[in-house]
Write a protein that holds these residues in place. Structure first.
Motif, PDB file in Angstrom:
ATOM      1  N   LYS A  41       0.818  -1.227   0.000  1.00 13.60           N
ATOM      2  CA  LYS A  41       0.000   0.000   0.000  1.00 13.60           C
ATOM      3  C   LYS A  41       0.846   1.268   0.000  1.00 13.60           C
ATOM      4  O   LYS A  41       0.471   2.268  -0.598  1.00 13.60           O
ATOM      5  N   ASP A  42       1.985   1.221   0.672  1.00 15.52           N
ATOM      6  CA  ASP A  42       2.811   2.418   0.784  1.00 15.52           C
ATOM      7  C   ASP A  42       3.923   2.499  -0.270  1.00 15.52           C
ATOM      8  O   ASP A  42       4.758   3.403  -0.224  1.00 15.52           O
ATOM      9  N   THR A  43       3.924   1.589  -1.247  1.00 16.02           N
ATOM     10  CA  THR A  43       4.915   1.641  -2.324  1.00 16.02           C
ATOM     11  C   THR A  43       4.530   2.758  -3.288  1.00 16.02           C
ATOM     12  O   THR A  43       3.400   2.804  -3.769  1.00 16.02           O
ATOM     13  N   SER A  44       5.469   3.652  -3.556  1.00 14.35           N
ATOM     14  CA  SER A  44       5.161   4.794  -4.421  1.00 14.35           C
ATOM     15  C   SER A  44       5.165   4.379  -5.897  1.00 14.35           C
ATOM     16  O   SER A  44       5.850   3.429  -6.292  1.00 14.35           O
ATOM     17  N   ILE A  45       4.411   5.106  -6.684  1.00 15.35           N
ATOM     18  CA  ILE A  45       4.369   4.860  -8.129  1.00 15.35           C
ATOM     19  C   ILE A  45       5.749   5.100  -8.728  1.00 15.35           C
ATOM     20  O   ILE A  45       6.173   4.371  -9.632  1.00 15.35           O
ATOM     21  N   THR A  46       6.473   6.064  -8.202  1.00 14.70           N
ATOM     22  CA  THR A  46       7.836   6.346  -8.671  1.00 14.70           C
ATOM     23  C   THR A  46       8.737   5.134  -8.461  1.00 14.70           C
ATOM     24  O   THR A  46       9.512   4.762  -9.353  1.00 14.70           O
ATOM     25  N   GLU A  49       7.797   2.446 -11.006  1.00 13.97           N
ATOM     26  CA  GLU A  49       8.273   2.800 -12.346  1.00 13.97           C
ATOM     27  C   GLU A  49       9.793   2.672 -12.451  1.00 13.97           C
ATOM     28  O   GLU A  49      10.314   2.159 -13.447  1.00 13.97           O
ATOM     29  N   GLU A  50      10.518   3.113 -11.435  1.00 17.05           N
ATOM     30  CA  GLU A  50      11.976   2.993 -11.451  1.00 17.05           C
ATOM     31  C   GLU A  50      12.414   1.534 -11.469  1.00 17.05           C
ATOM     32  O   GLU A  50      13.354   1.171 -12.170  1.00 17.05           O
ATOM     33  N   THR A  51      11.729   0.692 -10.709  1.00 16.34           N
ATOM     34  CA  THR A  51      12.057  -0.730 -10.702  1.00 16.34           C
ATOM     35  C   THR A  51      11.773  -1.346 -12.067  1.00 16.34           C
ATOM     36  O   THR A  51      12.583  -2.112 -12.588  1.00 16.34           O
ATOM     37  N   VAL A  70      -1.079  -3.276 -10.935  1.00 11.58           N
ATOM     38  CA  VAL A  70       0.152  -2.501 -10.795  1.00 11.58           C
ATOM     39  C   VAL A  70       0.519  -1.889 -12.151  1.00 11.58           C
ATOM     40  O   VAL A  70       0.943  -0.732 -12.229  1.00 11.58           O
ATOM     41  N   ALA A  71       0.338  -2.662 -13.218  1.00  9.20           N
ATOM     42  CA  ALA A  71       0.631  -2.164 -14.561  1.00  9.20           C
ATOM     43  C   ALA A  71      -0.197  -0.926 -14.882  1.00  9.20           C
ATOM     44  O   ALA A  71       0.279  -0.004 -15.554  1.00  9.20           O
ATOM     45  N   GLU A  72      -1.418  -0.867 -14.375  1.00  2.23           N
ATOM     46  CA  GLU A  72      -2.268   0.299 -14.610  1.00  2.23           C
ATOM     47  C   GLU A  72      -1.651   1.563 -14.015  1.00  2.23           C
ATOM     48  O   GLU A  72      -1.843   2.649 -14.535  1.00  2.23           O
ATOM     49  N   MET A  73      -0.908   1.414 -12.939  1.00  2.00           N
ATOM     50  CA  MET A  73      -0.281   2.563 -12.291  1.00  2.00           C
ATOM     51  C   MET A  73       0.847   3.159 -13.132  1.00  2.00           C
ATOM     52  O   MET A  73       1.140   4.347 -13.025  1.00  2.00           O
ATOM     53  N   ILE A  74       1.499   2.318 -13.943  1.00  2.00           N
ATOM     54  CA  ILE A  74       2.631   2.776 -14.757  1.00  2.00           C
ATOM     55  C   ILE A  74       2.375   2.476 -16.235  1.00  2.00           C
ATOM     56  O   ILE A  74       3.297   2.167 -16.985  1.00  2.00           O
TER      57      ILE A  74
END
Length: 119
Positions: A41-46, A49-51, A70-74
């Motif tokens: 829950k606390d993992t940032s979108i940044t 994306e960086e990973t 998760v793919a929808e987030m990036i």
């Protein structure tokens, strides 16, 4: 890397990553970077994306499995990836079923063929 195959990387929720890790996909590269990211829950979108971009840049990864939610987030980063290797595959999670209409890779693959190709 000579004589070895490529790795599978996973970006997903805890249950997805745990299942794949129990299946034996967990590895660290020479820089001690793992081939998975557990999205909480606390993992940032940044961070996600960086990973994802770091997995794309690694020459030891052949497939990236990512939970569809998760793919929808990036989505913009996934849509920008045009190479065939590493292949990016969107998979369902326990809490979020797979929706083929959201899978941009599948849409792109469908666009390569017509109904005539299968006759």
């Amino acid at each position: 890397m000579a004589g070895r195959g490529k790795l599978i990387a996973v970006i997903g929720d805890e249950d997805t990553c745990t299942g794949f890790l129990l299946g034996g996909i967990g590895e660290l590269n020479k820089n001690r970077k793992p081939n998975f990211l557990v999205v909480e829950k606390d993992t940032s979108i940044t961070e996600i994306e960086e990973t994802f971009k770091s997995f794309l840049a690694r020459n030891d990864i052949g497939i990236i499995l990512i939970n569809q939610f998760v793919a929808e987030m990036i989505r913009h980063a996934i849509d920008a990836h045009m190479q065939s290797i590493p292949a990016v595959l969107e998979i369902p999670s326990k809490e979020h079923p797979y929706d083929a209409s959201k899978d941009s890779i599948l849409r792109r693959a469908k666009g390569m063929f017509s109904a005539e190709d299968f006759r």
